[in-house]
Scaffold this motif. Structure first.
Motif, short mmCIF file in Angstrom:
data_model
loop_
_atom_site.label_atom_id
_atom_site.label_comp_id
_atom_site.label_asym_id
_atom_site.label_seq_id
_atom_site.Cartn_x
_atom_site.Cartn_y
_atom_site.Cartn_z
N ARG A 1 0.82 -1.20 0.00
CA ARG A 1 0.00 0.00 0.00
C ARG A 1 0.86 1.26 0.00
O ARG A 1 0.59 2.22 -0.74
N MET A 2 1.87 1.29 0.84
CA MET A 2 2.72 2.47 0.92
C MET A 2 3.40 2.73 -0.42
O MET A 2 3.50 3.89 -0.87
N GLU B 1 -5.85 4.01 7.32
CA GLU B 1 -4.75 4.66 8.01
C GLU B 1 -3.57 4.92 7.07
O GLU B 1 -2.94 5.98 7.14
N ASP B 2 -3.29 3.98 6.19
CA ASP B 2 -2.19 4.20 5.24
C ASP B 2 -2.57 5.25 4.19
O ASP B 2 -1.73 6.07 3.80
N ALA B 3 -3.81 5.24 3.74
CA ALA B 3 -4.24 6.22 2.74
C ALA B 3 -4.13 7.64 3.28
O ALA B 3 -3.78 8.58 2.54
N LYS C 1 -1.96 8.90 5.17
CA LYS C 1 -0.58 9.39 5.14
C LYS C 1 -0.26 10.07 3.81
O LYS C 1 0.65 10.91 3.73
N PHE C 2 -0.99 9.71 2.76
CA PHE C 2 -0.75 10.28 1.43
C PHE C 2 -1.91 11.17 0.97
O PHE C 2 -1.98 11.53 -0.19
N LYS C 3 -2.78 11.51 1.90
CA LYS C 3 -3.95 12.35 1.60
C LYS C 3 -4.76 11.79 0.44
O LYS C 3 -5.12 12.49 -0.50
N MET C 4 -5.06 10.49 0.55
CA MET C 4 -5.85 9.79 -0.45
C MET C 4 -7.28 9.59 0.06
O MET C 4 -7.49 9.06 1.16
N LEU C 5 -8.26 10.01 -0.73
CA LEU C 5 -9.64 9.67 -0.44
C LEU C 5 -9.83 8.17 -0.63
O LEU C 5 -9.16 7.55 -1.46
#
Length: 651
Positions: free
Chosen positions: A393-394, A429-431, A433-437
């Protein structure tokens, strides 16, 4: 004094005491807790008329001076791998009454400014081994919530069963969806001898036998410490017991019973209660859930989305189709376009990177589909495993952020076991970190996570317009289904039905163009995927087309103006000073409705653009009027028809 008489007098006197807490040693009732507005009451009783044994809650509702016993009994208790907390519980005490009073805001949903206000009491019990159990009860003006707590400081156990069970009188009407892991079936209305015995999805809607009260059963604040649950009346047709996931869910992967570590609290058991208007406008599922973990939410932008899957199942394989839908979003002023499955096989002039550049060159933000992956799903569509682990994911989110993608749609979860709940939350939670909807598809229905993780902007969990692609019977069922969803599924959180289609997919629709236009307001979703092909919107007259260019999809307020599940609904939503009204008819007969505007502020006049059904189901009539709080307007709805209105204050 009889309990009902006591309840009526406590409301009528309007005294300063908002909580009545009673403890009788000689009677089975241990406490009474009332809502701040004194319309909802919860009592705790012992079945054996003793200090120890089995315990249940009773919920009553005051409506126009009449007391309705909404739920006569909610059985309490759990069974742990080491202890039982159901049959021989000793009541220890009811704690000090606490007023819960909290204000918060939401960047999307049916209301921007929220209030979490309730009266709370903690009832303490112990079993014969002196192991402790607390039941935390809250009474809100629009419902009741309760949860279990094991307060002891250490220990790791399996919860073998939860005995929470709602007794519903046989004569109650009920709108229920048969259990399925994707939450994609119809709500069927039954009562009396027609009620089936089986497992049911959340949320479940009930009307009291005397028709004075409605309630919706759900759960909220499910997290890694538990599994999702469902309702089952398989053993007793009149009792809906909480039930853990089936062993076969998610292809048999994961444990059906949750493992907990003390101290521990269960999810909230939620009963939204009152009139239909109370239920439709309620944000209780979010209110009772954990506050946002995000400090910065300015980047979370709801909006309308162009989407190619409904009209062309393989559209994202074709770079030219992707460009057409980006152009559509640009023409309509919608901020997003979604690239659905098969984007990794894109051809005919470009690949994913080319599509991302083209979309952004039009001022539009791209969203991207993913398979949830793993052995829990049979679906092999690629890319399959890029959301499956933290490391993958990251890596994927970093690539997407660099290419300018605004969010992801993750599909095919097929389970609500504890391990799958953790997987959902890991993605969120991982999304962040990257400002992903994030948009979940083929998934559970909302459990309040949109408050905790506000970048979770919508869910599927509904039998939506996608089913025009799948089966012929959706055509005839859709009109009534559409008028049931605002009273059931869409009450508890964002619902991406993928609405507003004027042309046909593989199977035709029989709703009018006015009905389809109104779904943009009737259904609430932080990402509203507009499902039609470009020509479906391009061919619209100026009035409806302009309306779709300007209609919001995140609201400051929501009010039910009229309606009944399966028949019709008229709903009003506000954004800033403007109001928008959507109405749909789910039945096969033409109807006349009178729009009243008594919800408007005093001494303000509004210019109303009213777009209604015309002479036939593909025809519109657009009117421009001036109204205020005292005005009323008559509206005609064709069979399976609809209308919209926008109200802009005159300066």
């Amino acid at each position: 004094m009889p309990l009902k008489k006591h309840f009526e007098q406590s409301v009528k006197c309007c005294c300063a005491i908002v909580i009545v807490l009673i403890s009788f040693n000689a009677f089975p009732q241990k406490f009474t807790l009332m809502s701040p507005g004194k319309k909802i009451k919860v009592d705790l009783f012992n079945r054996q008329n003793a200090e120890a044994g089995q315990w249940y809650l009773r919920i009553s509702y005051l409506n126009n001076g009449k007391v309705c016993e909404a739920i006569p009994a909610i059985d309490l208790g759990l069974s742990r791998s080491d202890e039982d907390f159901s049959k021989e519980l000793k009541f220890l005490k009811a704690g000090t009454i606490k007023l819960i009073q909290e204000q918060y805001t939401s960047p999307h949903g049916k209301r921007s400014a929220r209030s979490n206000m309730a009266n709370e009491v903690v009832a303490s019990f112990e079993n014969p081994s002196r192991a402790k159990l607390n039941v935390i009860v809250r009474v809100y003006n629009d419902g009741v919530t309760f949860r279990y707590e094991f307060p002891e400081k250490e220990g790791r156990f399996i919860v073998k069963d939860e005995f929470t069970s709602y007794a519903v009188p046989t004569a109650s009407k009920r709108w229920l969806e048969k259990w399925n892991t994707a939450n994609e079936r119809f709500y069927n209305v039954t009562k009396g001898n027609n009620v089936e015995k089986q497992d049911w999805c959340y949320p479940a809607l009930f009307q009291s036998p005397d028709s004075t009260c409605w309630f919706l059963l759900h759960e909220a604040d499910v997290n890694r410490t538990y599994c999702g649950s469902k309702l089952s009346n398989a053993r007793n047709v009149s009792e809906y017991k909480l039930t853990f996931p089936d062993a076969g869910d998610g292809r048999g992967k994961g444990e059906t019973t949750p493992t907990i570590t003390l101290p521990w609290k269960s999810p909230w058991r939620v009963i939204i209660l009152g009139s239909l208007a109370d239920i439709v406008s309620s944000t209780l599922v979010d209110d009772v859930s954990a506050p946002s973990v995000l400090k910065d939410t300015d980047w979370i932008k709801p909006g309308l989305v162009s989407w190619n899957y409904w009209s062309d199942n393989h559209g994202t394989k074709d770079f030219q189709v992707v460009c057409k839908f980006a152009d559509l979003a640009a023409r309509m002023g919608w901020p997003y376009t979604l690239l659905d499955w098969e984007w990794d096989a894109m051809g005919n002039g470009g690949k994913l990177e080319d599509a991302a550049k083209y979309i952004q060159s039009k001022g539009i933000k791209p969203l991207l589909w993913y398979n949830s992956g793993g052995d829990h799903t049979w679906v092999g569509a690629t890319p399959k495993d890029r959301m499956l682990t933290h490391e993958s994911r990251m890596e994927e989110f970093a690539k997407l952020q660099k290419m300018g993608f605004a969010g992801v749609k993750v599909d095919f979860f097929e389970s609500e076991k504890q391990s799958m709940i953790a997987y959902y939350l890991d993605i969120l939670e991982d999304a962040a970190k990257f400002k992903m909807l994030v948009y979940f598809h083929g998934c559970l229905v909302p459990r309040g996570w949109a408050r905790t993780y506000p970048h979770l902007i919508t869910y599927e969990g509904v039998m939506g317009a996608e089913w025009y692609n799948n089966v012929p019977f959706f055509t005839m069922e859709a009109p009534g289904h559409n008028t049931t969803l605002p009273f059931t599924r869409n009450v508890v959180g964002a619902m991406d039905y993928t609405p507003v289609t004027f042309t046909n997919s593989q199977h035709p629709h029989i709703t009018s163009y006015g009905h389809e236009l109104a779904l943009s307001i009737v259904f609430e979703s932080g990402l509203q995927h507009m499902a039609d092909r470009p020509e479906g919107y391009d061919q619209l007259p100026d009035g409806p087309k302009t309306f779709l260019k300007n209609v919001p999809n995140a609201w400051d307020d929501t009010k039910l103006l009229d309606g009944y599940p399966g028949k019709d609904i008229i709903i009003a939503r506000s954004k800033g000073d403007n109001w928008y009204i959507g109405g749909i008819n789910g039945e096969d007969n033409e109807k006349g409705k009178t729009l009243k505007f008594d919800f408007l502020p005093n001494d303000v006049k509004y210019k109303i653009t009213l777009i209604t059904d015309g002479e036939h189901d593909k025809d519109f009539v657009t009117q421009y009027l001036v109204v205020d709080k005292t005005s009323s307007v008559d509206v005609k709805l064709l069979r399976r028809g609809g209308f919209v209105a926008s109200l802009i204050p005159l300066k």
